[in-house]
Design an enzyme around this catalytic site. Structure first.
Site, PDB file in Angstrom:
ATOM      1  N   GLU A  38      32.784  37.587  51.308  1.00 48.84           N
ATOM      2  CA  GLU A  38      33.856  38.132  50.742  1.00 48.84           C
ATOM      3  C   GLU A  38      34.666  39.116  51.288  1.00 48.84           C
ATOM      4  O   GLU A  38      33.564  40.073  51.448  1.00 48.84           O
ATOM      5  CB  GLU A  38      34.224  38.356  49.522  1.00 48.84           C
ATOM      6  CG  GLU A  38      35.490  38.074  48.678  1.00 48.84           C
ATOM      7  CD  GLU A  38      35.617  38.465  47.300  1.00 48.84           C
ATOM      8  OE1 GLU A  38      34.229  39.003  46.447  1.00 48.84           O
ATOM      9  OE2 GLU A  38      36.427  38.554  46.391  1.00 48.84           O
ATOM     10  N   LYS A 108      42.481  33.239  47.126  1.00 45.43           N
ATOM     11  CA  LYS A 108      41.337  33.369  46.119  1.00 45.43           C
ATOM     12  C   LYS A 108      42.681  33.442  45.174  1.00 45.43           C
ATOM     13  O   LYS A 108      43.288  34.299  45.005  1.00 45.43           O
ATOM     14  CB  LYS A 108      40.848  35.037  45.930  1.00 45.43           C
ATOM     15  CG  LYS A 108      40.145  35.224  44.767  1.00 45.43           C
ATOM     16  CD  LYS A 108      39.156  36.130  44.233  1.00 45.43           C
ATOM     17  CE  LYS A 108      38.023  36.469  43.912  1.00 45.43           C
ATOM     18  NZ  LYS A 108      37.506  37.804  43.583  1.00 45.43           N
ATOM     19  N   CYS A 141      34.583  34.132  45.586  1.00 46.78           N
ATOM     20  CA  CYS A 141      33.838  34.601  44.397  1.00 46.78           C
ATOM     21  C   CYS A 141      33.650  34.505  43.289  1.00 46.78           C
ATOM     22  O   CYS A 141      33.481  33.112  42.508  1.00 46.78           O
ATOM     23  CB  CYS A 141      33.490  36.304  45.114  1.00 46.78           C
ATOM     24  SG  CYS A 141      32.191  36.927  44.560  1.00 46.78           S
TER      25      CYS A 141
HETATM   26  C1  ACM Z   1      34.188  38.905  42.407  1.00 44.48           C
HETATM   27  O1  ACM Z   1      35.056  38.644  42.300  1.00 44.48           O
HETATM   28  N1  ACM Z   1      34.050  39.662  43.887  1.00 44.48           N
HETATM   29  C2  ACM Z   1      33.193  39.391  41.923  1.00 44.48           C
END
Ligand code: ACM
Length: 265
Positions: A38, A108, A141
Site C-alpha cells: 500500500e 480503498k 490493508c
Molecule cells: C492500514 O489499513 N494501513 C492498517
C-alpha cells in the site's frame, strides 16, 4: 501461474527512490503477478493533507508510463498501492497494470485511523479483473477487517485476492488464513517493513510478514518481520475454482443471503 510479492521499506516522500526499488523488483521477478505494498510510492505517515496532495498521482502520471515500459512484453501484471488524486479528491488506491498499461484502479473502501483525515473512502467498490489464467480482485490493508471485502470479491469470481498493505497491528497475517479458507481463494498480502515517525506523532512500525495463502488456508510462504524480500511461487488456480467443501457442501451455493445483513440495513 506464479504469484508473489515485494516486501520493502518505502522511504517517505522519496517517490523516485521508491519507484527505482519497485522497478528493480519487477526486473528480477519471473512470475505472472507481483503485488506491492500500500502507498508504496509515497510512504504512509502523512502529516497534513497538503503532503498527500504533493505526493499523489493521477492516471496520467508519467510514473504509470514508466511502469508500463518496464512491463512491456513481459506478460507480467503488477498491483501497486499509491496515493491517487482524482476529481478533486484524494484516495488510497491500488492500480492493476499489465504491458497494455493501467487495467484498473481500486480505491480503498475502509480507511484506517488518520487516513480518514486525508483520503475519501473509495468509490470504486470491489472489482475483479481477468488477467488471463486468473481472475484477480484487490483489497487494501484494513479492508481485511471487513470480511465483506474478501467475500464480495469471491462472489464476483476472484481467484486471487491482491492485498497491498501497510500493517501496523499484528492480527492480519493470521486473519488472512481465515479469509482464504472461508472463501476458498488465494491471497497475496504485500506488506511493508520499517518505521515512520513524522509530524511529531508516535512512530509507526510496520510488521512485514507478507504472505501467500492458499484456498485450504495453508500459508505457502510468510516473509520475515523486518527483512526486504522478493518472493514468488507457483499456484494452481483450479484450487480456487473448486468451491466444493465436501460432497454435501458448496461454498457459494450454500450461502443464505436472505438472512444476511445487507445494503440499507
Ligand atoms: C492500514 O489499513 N494501513 C492498517
Amino acid at each position: 501461474m506464479k504469484v508473489g510479492f515485494f516486501q520493502f521499506a518505502p522511504k517517505f516522500g522519496e517517490i523516485q527512490r521508491n519507484l527505482d526499488q519497485i522497478l528493480n523488483a519487477i526486473e528480477a521477478f519471473t512470475g505472472d503477478l507481483l503485488v506491492l505494498p500500500e502507498l508504496a510510492l509515497s510512504g504512509y505517515q502523512f502529516a497534513s493533507k497538503t503532503e498527500v496532495e504533493a505526493l499523489a498521482q493521477d492516471r496520467q502520471s508519467p510514473i504509470f508510463q514508466t511502469l508500463q515500459s518496464a512491463l512491456h512484453d513481459r506478460g507480467l501484471h503488477v498491483v501497486l498501492g499509491f496515493a491517487e488524486c482524482a476529481d478533486g479528491c484524494l484516495y488510497n488506491s491500488a492500480v492493476l497494470m499489465g504491458s497494455e498499461g493501467i487495467i484498473g484502479i481500486y480505491r480503498k473502501t475502509h480507511l484506517f485511523f488518520e487516513e480518514n483525515l486525508w483520503f475519501s473512502p473509495g468509490n470504486t467498490g470491489f472489482q475483479v479483473w481477468d488477467i488471463g489464467g486468473a481472475k484477480v480482485g484487490i483489497m487494501v490493508c484494513f479492508d481485511w477487517f471487513y470480511p465483506e471485502s474478501a467475500r464480495t470479491l469471491t462472489v464476483k469470481g476472484a481467484d486471487i485476492l491482491c492485498h497491498p498493505s501497510n500493517l501496523v497491528l499484528p492480527f492480519c497475517p493470521d486473519a488472512m488464513v481465515t479469509r482464504c479458507l472461508e472463501n476458498r481463494v488465494f491471497a497475496v498480502t504485500a506488506n511493508r517493513i520499517g518505521q515512520e515517525e513524522r509530524g511529531g506523532k508516535p512512530p509507526l512500525r510496520f510488521i512485514g510478514m507478507s504472505e501467500v495463502v492458499a484456498p485450504n488456508g495453508s500459508i505457502l510462504h510468510r516473509a520475515e518481520a523486518s527483512q526486504s524480500e522478493l518472493y514468488e511461487c507457483e499456484i494452481d488456480i483450479a484450487q480456487a475454482r473448486n468451491k466444493r467443501i465436501n460432497p454435501y457442501n458448496d461454498l457459494l451455493k450454500d450461502r443464505q443471503p436472505q438472512w444476511y445483513v445487507g445494503e440499507g440495513e
